[in-house]
Design a protein around this motif. Sequence first.
Motif, PDB file in Angstrom:
ATOM      1  N   ARG A  80     -24.617   8.600-123.918  1.00  0.00           N
ATOM      2  CA  ARG A  80     -25.150   7.940-122.733  1.00  0.00           C
ATOM      3  C   ARG A  80     -25.591   8.956-121.666  1.00  0.00           C
ATOM      4  NH1 ARG A  80     -24.647   2.816-121.278  1.00  0.00           N
ATOM      5  NH2 ARG A  80     -23.124   2.506-122.939  1.00  0.00           N
ATOM      6  N   ALA A  81     -24.861  10.039-121.502  1.00  0.00           N
ATOM      7  CA  ALA A  81     -25.214  11.027-120.484  1.00  0.00           C
ATOM      8  C   ALA A  81     -26.443  11.835-120.892  1.00  0.00           C
ATOM      9  CB  ALA A  81     -24.036  11.966-120.235  1.00  0.00           C
ATOM     10  N   GLU A  82     -26.516  12.226-122.165  1.00  0.00           N
ATOM     11  CA  GLU A  82     -27.631  13.064-122.638  1.00  0.00           C
ATOM     12  C   GLU A  82     -28.908  12.266-122.860  1.00  0.00           C
ATOM     13  OE1 GLU A  82     -23.739  14.860-123.747  1.00  0.00           O
ATOM     14  OE2 GLU A  82     -24.646  12.878-124.008  1.00  0.00           O
ATOM     15  N   LEU A  83     -28.776  11.030-123.335  1.00  0.00           N
ATOM     16  CA  LEU A  83     -29.938  10.199-123.682  1.00  0.00           C
ATOM     17  C   LEU A  83     -29.801   8.827-123.029  1.00  0.00           C
ATOM     18  CD1 LEU A  83     -30.017  11.004-127.527  1.00  0.00           C
ATOM     19  CD2 LEU A  83     -31.221  12.224-125.692  1.00  0.00           C
ATOM     20  N   PRO A  84     -29.838   8.760-121.700  1.00  0.00           N
ATOM     21  CA  PRO A  84     -29.584   7.481-121.032  1.00  0.00           C
ATOM     22  C   PRO A  84     -30.612   6.399-121.340  1.00  0.00           C
ATOM     23  CG  PRO A  84     -30.345   9.138-119.464  1.00  0.00           C
ATOM     24  CD  PRO A  84     -30.059   9.850-120.743  1.00  0.00           C
ATOM     25  N   GLY A  85     -31.888   6.770-121.453  1.00  0.00           N
ATOM     26  CA  GLY A  85     -32.906   5.775-121.764  1.00  0.00           C
ATOM     27  C   GLY A  85     -32.714   5.179-123.142  1.00  0.00           C
ATOM     28  N   LEU A  86     -32.424   6.018-124.122  1.00  0.00           N
ATOM     29  CA  LEU A  86     -32.212   5.534-125.480  1.00  0.00           C
ATOM     30  C   LEU A  86     -30.920   4.724-125.570  1.00  0.00           C
ATOM     31  CD1 LEU A  86     -33.328   5.497-128.353  1.00  0.00           C
ATOM     32  CD2 LEU A  86     -32.058   7.607-128.806  1.00  0.00           C
ATOM     33  N   ALA A  87     -29.913   5.111-124.808  1.00  0.00           N
ATOM     34  CA  ALA A  87     -28.662   4.334-124.790  1.00  0.00           C
ATOM     35  C   ALA A  87     -28.905   2.941-124.230  1.00  0.00           C
ATOM     36  CB  ALA A  87     -27.604   5.064-123.974  1.00  0.00           C
ATOM     37  N   LEU A  88     -29.702   2.841-123.171  1.00  0.00           N
ATOM     38  CA  LEU A  88     -30.033   1.533-122.616  1.00  0.00           C
ATOM     39  C   LEU A  88     -30.827   0.702-123.615  1.00  0.00           C
ATOM     40  CD1 LEU A  88     -31.007   2.560-118.976  1.00  0.00           C
ATOM     41  CD2 LEU A  88     -29.062   1.137-119.632  1.00  0.00           C
ATOM     42  N   ALA A  89     -31.780   1.334-124.296  1.00  0.00           N
ATOM     43  CA  ALA A  89     -32.553   0.617-125.314  1.00  0.00           C
ATOM     44  C   ALA A  89     -31.649   0.136-126.441  1.00  0.00           C
ATOM     45  CB  ALA A  89     -33.658   1.519-125.865  1.00  0.00           C
ATOM     46  N   SER A  90     -30.676   0.967-126.817  1.00  0.00           N
ATOM     47  CA  SER A  90     -29.764   0.604-127.894  1.00  0.00           C
ATOM     48  C   SER A  90     -28.976  -0.652-127.557  1.00  0.00           C
ATOM     49  CB  SER A  90     -28.805   1.767-128.175  1.00  0.00           C
ATOM     50  OG  SER A  90     -29.506   2.930-128.585  1.00  0.00           O
ATOM     51  N   HIS A  91     -28.651  -0.838-126.283  1.00  0.00           N
ATOM     52  CA  HIS A  91     -27.916  -2.031-125.847  1.00  0.00           C
ATOM     53  C   HIS A  91     -28.697  -3.308-126.144  1.00  0.00           C
ATOM     54  CE1 HIS A  91     -24.159  -1.110-123.736  1.00  0.00           C
ATOM     55  NE2 HIS A  91     -24.712   0.031-123.384  1.00  0.00           N
ATOM     56  N   GLY A 169     -33.044  14.133-115.542  1.00  0.00           N
ATOM     57  CA  GLY A 169     -33.189  13.219-114.423  1.00  0.00           C
ATOM     58  C   GLY A 169     -32.924  11.800-114.887  1.00  0.00           C
ATOM     59  N   PRO A 170     -32.990  10.837-113.986  1.00  0.00           N
ATOM     60  CA  PRO A 170     -32.709   9.442-114.345  1.00  0.00           C
ATOM     61  C   PRO A 170     -33.727   8.880-115.335  1.00  0.00           C
ATOM     62  CG  PRO A 170     -32.652   9.768-111.965  1.00  0.00           C
ATOM     63  CD  PRO A 170     -33.233  11.011-112.548  1.00  0.00           C
ATOM     64  N   GLN A 171     -33.254   7.968-116.184  1.00  0.00           N
ATOM     65  CA  GLN A 171     -34.108   7.259-117.133  1.00  0.00           C
ATOM     66  C   GLN A 171     -33.756   5.782-117.090  1.00  0.00           C
ATOM     67  OE1 GLN A 171     -33.646   9.080-121.004  1.00  0.00           O
ATOM     68  NE2 GLN A 171     -34.346  11.090-120.306  1.00  0.00           N
ATOM     69  N   GLN A 172     -34.758   4.954-117.403  1.00  0.00           N
ATOM     70  CA  GLN A 172     -34.531   3.515-117.419  1.00  0.00           C
ATOM     71  C   GLN A 172     -35.269   2.879-118.584  1.00  0.00           C
ATOM     72  OE1 GLN A 172     -32.986   0.927-116.321  1.00  0.00           O
ATOM     73  NE2 GLN A 172     -31.680   1.872-114.755  1.00  0.00           N
ATOM     74  N   TYR A 173     -34.847   1.675-118.914  1.00  0.00           N
ATOM     75  CA  TYR A 173     -35.456   0.920-120.012  1.00  0.00           C
ATOM     76  C   TYR A 173     -35.381  -0.558-119.660  1.00  0.00           C
ATOM     77  CZ  TYR A 173     -36.242  -0.966-124.722  1.00  0.00           C
ATOM     78  OH  TYR A 173     -36.729  -1.647-125.806  1.00  0.00           O
ATOM     79  N   SER A 174     -36.465  -1.265-119.882  1.00  0.00           N
ATOM     80  CA  SER A 174     -36.508  -2.696-119.585  1.00  0.00           C
ATOM     81  C   SER A 174     -37.215  -3.422-120.718  1.00  0.00           C
ATOM     82  CB  SER A 174     -37.246  -2.933-118.262  1.00  0.00           C
ATOM     83  OG  SER A 174     -37.165  -4.282-117.862  1.00  0.00           O
ATOM     84  N   LYS A 175     -36.733  -4.595-121.034  1.00  0.00           N
ATOM     85  CA  LYS A 175     -37.260  -5.354-122.169  1.00  0.00           C
ATOM     86  C   LYS A 175     -37.352  -6.831-121.805  1.00  0.00           C
ATOM     87  CE  LYS A 175     -35.750  -6.616-126.907  1.00  0.00           C
ATOM     88  NZ  LYS A 175     -34.789  -6.268-127.974  1.00  0.00           N
ATOM     89  N   LEU A 191     -39.009   4.545-118.890  1.00  0.00           N
ATOM     90  CA  LEU A 191     -39.470   5.521-117.905  1.00  0.00           C
ATOM     91  C   LEU A 191     -38.425   6.612-117.743  1.00  0.00           C
ATOM     92  CD1 LEU A 191     -41.335   4.863-114.628  1.00  0.00           C
ATOM     93  CD2 LEU A 191     -39.305   6.309-114.556  1.00  0.00           C
ATOM     94  N   ALA A 192     -38.881   7.851-117.654  1.00  0.00           N
ATOM     95  CA  ALA A 192     -37.978   8.989-117.477  1.00  0.00           C
ATOM     96  C   ALA A 192     -38.538   9.917-116.416  1.00  0.00           C
ATOM     97  CB  ALA A 192     -37.796   9.740-118.793  1.00  0.00           C
TER      98      ALA A 192
END
Length: 296
Positions: A80-91, A169-175, A191-192
Motif C-alpha cells: 500500500r505504501a509503495e504502490l498506493p494507486g494499484l492498492a486502491l484499484a485492487s480494492h 507522491g500521492p496517488q488515487q484511483y476512482s471507478k 492519477l499519480a
Amino acid sequence: MDFLRPASWEEALAAKAEHPTAVPIAGGTDVMVEINFDHRRPEYLLDLNRIGELTEWEVGQEYVRLGASVPYSHIMEHLRAELPGLALASHTVASPQIRNRGGVGGNLGTASPAGDAHPALLAAGAEVEAESVRGTRMIPIDAFYTGVKRNALEPDELIRAVHIRKADGPQQYSKVGTRNAMVIAVCAFGLALHPETRTVRTGIGSAAPTPVRAKAAEEFLNAALEEGGFWDSRTIITPSIAKQFATLAAGACNPIDDVRGTASYRRHAVGIMARRTLGWTWETYRGKGRSTEGAA
C-alpha cells in the motif's frame, strides 16, 4: 483442450515456444469466464500455478518488481505504501475470492480496456517484463496495449513480472460501476503526482478501445502547476485549472455505448473523476507539506 503443467519457469517458456497458441492460466479469473461462456476454446491451456516465483515481489530503491501472479489481496496488504494507486484499484476488483486468486499479469495478458489495474499502472509508470526462450525484454506500459484485448506480447512470450515505479507522491484511483461490488467498470480513472519530476500522470479505463492516458490533460496541468508555482507553494489549485484538467481528461476518451453505460455518460464520468482525484491527491500533497513544516 490439452492441459500443460510446467514445474518451472524454464519449462513454461519451452512449452510456450513449442505451443505458441497456448493460453496461460494462473488465477484463471478472466480465462475461465471466457471458456465457460464458450467465448474462447484454446487448443492448449498453460497452467502456471506451480511456478512459485510468479507470486513473489521485490521492493527496490526506485521500483517494485511485482511477480505476474501476485494476488491483488497481497498488493492491498503489503504494498500500500509503495504502490498506493494499484492498492486502491485492487480494492475494487470483484470479490475477496477473486482478489485472492487474480493478479496484475492476468489483467495485462487479457488486455481488456475494463481491467482494473490498467489505469493505476499507466499513472504510476510501469514496465512489463516479458520473456521467451529467446530472451527477456522490457515493454513500457504506454506501448503495451495495441488494440481491443490485444497487447504487445509475441506469441512465444510470457509475462514474468511488472516493474512499477515506487510512489514519490500521492496517488488515487476512482471507478464507476453499476453496483458496489463484483462489477466490471463502466469507466475508471487513475492519477499519480510525481513531485520528484514535477509531473502528473493519468490512466483511463473502460472509456476507449484500450486503456489510455489523458496526455493533453497531463501537459496542461504540468504547465499550470509549474507556471503557478504550485509545487513549491502547495496552495490550493484554482477551480479554473481543475475544470480545464477535467475537460481535457474527458476529451481523451473514445468510448462506446454498451449495456453498462453510454458513451456520453462515460465521458462525463471521467471528467468528474479526474477533477475529484486531482483534488484528493493535491490535498494529500498539501497536507504532507504542512506536516513537514510543523515538524521543523
